[in-house]
Design an enzyme around this catalytic site. Structure first.
Site, PDB file in Angstrom:
ATOM      1  N   ASP A 175      -0.429  10.820  -4.858  1.00 21.14           N
ATOM      2  CA  ASP A 175      -1.473  10.246  -4.065  1.00 21.14           C
ATOM      3  C   ASP A 175      -1.071   8.692  -3.618  1.00 21.14           C
ATOM      4  O   ASP A 175      -0.811   8.229  -4.916  1.00 21.14           O
ATOM      5  CB  ASP A 175      -2.656  10.284  -4.777  1.00 21.14           C
ATOM      6  CG  ASP A 175      -3.889   9.519  -3.799  1.00 21.14           C
ATOM      7  OD1 ASP A 175      -4.049   9.910  -2.584  1.00 21.14           O
ATOM      8  OD2 ASP A 175      -4.706   8.822  -4.488  1.00 21.14           O
ATOM      9  N   THR A 188      -3.325   7.523   2.761  1.00 19.94           N
ATOM     10  CA  THR A 188      -2.909   6.397   2.264  1.00 19.94           C
ATOM     11  C   THR A 188      -1.526   6.387   2.097  1.00 19.94           C
ATOM     12  O   THR A 188      -0.952   5.069   2.530  1.00 19.94           O
ATOM     13  CB  THR A 188      -3.445   6.306   0.761  1.00 19.94           C
ATOM     14  OG1 THR A 188      -3.043   7.662   0.110  1.00 19.94           O
ATOM     15  CG2 THR A 188      -5.043   5.922   0.794  1.00 19.94           C
ATOM     16  N   THR A 189      -0.585   7.299   1.895  1.00 20.67           N
ATOM     17  CA  THR A 189       0.625   7.313   1.870  1.00 20.67           C
ATOM     18  C   THR A 189       1.342   7.050   3.329  1.00 20.67           C
ATOM     19  O   THR A 189       2.001   6.086   3.747  1.00 20.67           O
ATOM     20  CB  THR A 189       1.461   8.840   1.478  1.00 20.67           C
ATOM     21  OG1 THR A 189       0.653   9.157   0.344  1.00 20.67           O
ATOM     22  CG2 THR A 189       2.747   8.647   1.242  1.00 20.67           C
ATOM     23  N   ASP A 246     -10.065  13.226  -2.353  1.00 19.84           N
ATOM     24  CA  ASP A 246      -9.624  13.172  -1.028  1.00 19.84           C
ATOM     25  C   ASP A 246     -10.089  14.054  -0.065  1.00 19.84           C
ATOM     26  O   ASP A 246     -10.594  13.629   1.117  1.00 19.84           O
ATOM     27  CB  ASP A 246      -7.979  13.199  -0.887  1.00 19.84           C
ATOM     28  CG  ASP A 246      -7.265  12.328  -1.557  1.00 19.84           C
ATOM     29  OD1 ASP A 246      -8.042  11.237  -1.959  1.00 19.84           O
ATOM     30  OD2 ASP A 246      -6.116  11.979  -1.412  1.00 19.84           O
TER      31      ASP A 246
END
Length: 569
Positions: A70, A103-104, A401
């Site tokens: 994550d 997010t990545t 998530d």
């Protein structure tokens, strides 16, 4: 360059501007520095994008290990020092807080935007021109995304499960995602409430309590239509299980309160002492009688319960739990329909909540109280199980998530396919759109399109596919009108991702574009970095080394306080 650095006036008089030890980087050097730092952060998470992405093992100063892919967690755990790199970490945090997933992608995209900007800076394109081009491109990208997105109905459970599945496909728990996605969809739909004015759904994830306990397997993870308390029943003589529970939620202590002012009671003979204790007993017994007369057979108390009160409660066969957290009391109220009462004297049968079963159960080595079988609860619990603590922690992050993704799609019901399809489609559109622009801004828009394509390229690389061949095939198929063509990393092919059930909320893509573009533009605007050193106490207590000495606060040659002397090197 070190700035105890001395600037000189036109008359050649030296002027100390900044404190000794302060460093300053200007112009291209400052930009290079910032761009490199930001790109390095993006490189850290690049390999963890997508279902074939790798995990990172993070070991903190205490030796605690976190294994995750994550992006937000990785960047939170590593202690980033460089100020520009910290701005990229902020991107991950803001995307995580706002939409929970992506997010990545946002960090990789921000890194790619800066990398492409560097190429333009090398060709002497001014940063302001690049920023204008990037801003125009991001606005156009968001417009295309809105046209691309498909509106959905929030009661389509099968589609919601596919969306939750997609969110968990890139996580450690992807094998178990069919079980977990169903739990996630059921939990969020259970607590969703309709806003009367807008008729839109509102999802408050605080109403989903997530408890985790190592042991069993992820398949043992369950959704409880009620609340799990990590407490045990206060007294051994109380029943450990009550069916058709009537639950009193009390916010005051079942104890004799101490007076607010200091007081002492003087007792002259044992009879008085006996009467005093007897009176205390009567007061506690009256409290228990009040609870019993309301019809309650379960008591959940936010404060303490006196030993004598526990004894009377046990005699009345009332199951009691004490020192329940305030947040849990609020959730219990929403789940059971009970009202939190601040004064026992006010308690009546109308204030009681209800549940089919209240039971103390052993979960591994701990005893927990389960309040379940609530009718239409607006607060629920997900109990996560897993083979080890590491697995449980990663399952918790994955569920966070997925829950956020469900919240996004229920509140803003629009979706796009995944697998890099929308990014490739928008990049293609921006290429043709850039021909309407004039001057160097056009170059910036083309570079923005290239940066967007970094995401599908990265997915292909992580799956072991050839990025050049893959992108050529992807562009060709999209050029023929198949807009949902993306990269299926599981089968390492280029395919229609919508048909493969790889579906994501459009709002996540929107947030990725906004956050990454803003961060990249902010870093490009910086052309001067002035970094102060951490202040240290001067050696020897008083005025530093040599020079005039003596006067407090005047290091070196005296100078003004805080200027640290005129060191000429």
């Amino acid at each position: 360059m070190s700035m105890g650095s001395i600037q000189t006036t036109a008359g050649g008089v030296p002027v100390v501007i900044l404190k000794e030890g302060t460093k300053e980087n200007r112009g291209k050097e400052a930009q290079r520095n910032n761009l490199t730092a930001a790109k390095i952060v993006a490189e850290v998470v690049k390999s963890s994008l997508g279902p074939r992405g790798m995990d990172k093992m993070l070991v903190d100063t205490l030796g605690d290990v976190t294994i995750t892919n994550d992006g937000a967690t990785v960047l939170k755990e590593i202690d980033v020092q460089h100020p520009a790199a910290k701005m990229i970490v902020e991107v991950a945090k803001s995307v995580d807080n706002e939409v929970g997933d992506g997010t990545t992608s946002s960090v990789i995209f921000a890194g790619a935007l800066l990398e492409k900007a560097e190429e333009l800076l090398d060709k002497n394109v001014h940063p302001s021109v690049i920023i204008d081009g990037y801003s125009a491109a991001s606005e156009e990208a968001l417009k295309v995304l809105q046209k691309l997105a498909i509106k959905i109905k929030t009661d389509d459970k099968d589609l919601l499960i596919k969306i939750a599945n997609t969110s968990m496909a890139s996580k450690l728990v992807s094998e178990d995602s069919p079980v977990l996605s169903k739990i996630v969809v059921d939990a969020t739909r259970q607590i969703a409430e309709t806003n009367e004015k807008t008729k839109c759904l509102k999802v408050d994830l605080d109403n989903i309590k997530v408890e985790k306990k190592a042991g069993g397997s992820i398949y043992d993870t369950e959704l409880i239509k009620g609340i799990v308390l990590d407490k045990e029943v206060v007294h051994g003589g109380m029943p450990k299980q009550i069916s058709k529970a009537k639950i009193a939620l009390i916010n005051s202590a079942l104890e004799i309160e101490k007076t607010e002012i200091s007081a002492e009671i003087r007792i002259n003979d044992p009879q008085q002492m006996h009467m005093f204790l007897e009176e205390e007993n009567k007061m506690l017994k009256a409290m228990v009688e009040k609870i019993k007369s309301s019809g309650a057979n379960v008591l959940l108390c936010q404060k303490g319960i006196d030993d004598i009160a526990q004894h009377y409660l046990a005699k009345e066969s009332i199951l009691a739990v004490r020192r329940v957290k305030e947040s849990d009391m609020y959730k219990l109220s929403k789940a059971t329909g009970g009202r939190i009462v601040n004064n026992i004297d006010d308690l009546s049968s109308k204030d009681l909540g209800s549940a089919d079963l209240v039971q103390e159960r052993k979960v591994e080595t701990d005893k927990w109280v389960f309040i379940e079988g609530c009718r239409n609860p607006k607060a629920v619990t997900i109990l996560i199980r897993g083979g080890s603590q590491r697995v449980v922690d990663e399952a918790d992050r994955s569920l966070h998530d997925a829950l956020m993704v469900m919240k996004d799609v229920l509140e803003k019901p629009a979706i796009v396919a995944g697998g890099g399809a929308p990014e490739a489609y928008i990049a293609n559109h921006l290429r043709s759109w850039s021909s309407n622009l004039e001057g160097r801004e056009q170059l910036a828009v083309l570079k923005y399109a290239e940066a967007l394509e970094t995401l599908p390229i990265c997915l292909a690389e992580n799956a072991g596919m050839d990025p050049i061949d893959t992108m050529a095939e992807l562009r060709a198929k999209q050029g023929k009108g198949s807009k949902w063509t993306g990269i299926n990393v599981r089968s390492t092919t280029v395919a229609d991702m919508y048909k493969q059930n790889v579906i994501e909320p459009a709002v996540i893509k929107e947030q990725i574009i906004k956050s990454a573009s803003e961060a990249a533009c902010m870093i490009l605007r910086i052309d001067d970095v002035i970094a102060a050193t951490k202040s240290k106490a001067p050696p020897g207590g008083m005025g530093g080394a040599g020079g005039m000495g003596g006067m407090p606060g005047m290091g070196g040659m005296g100078g003004m306080p805080g200027m640290g002397g005129m060191d000429m090197d």
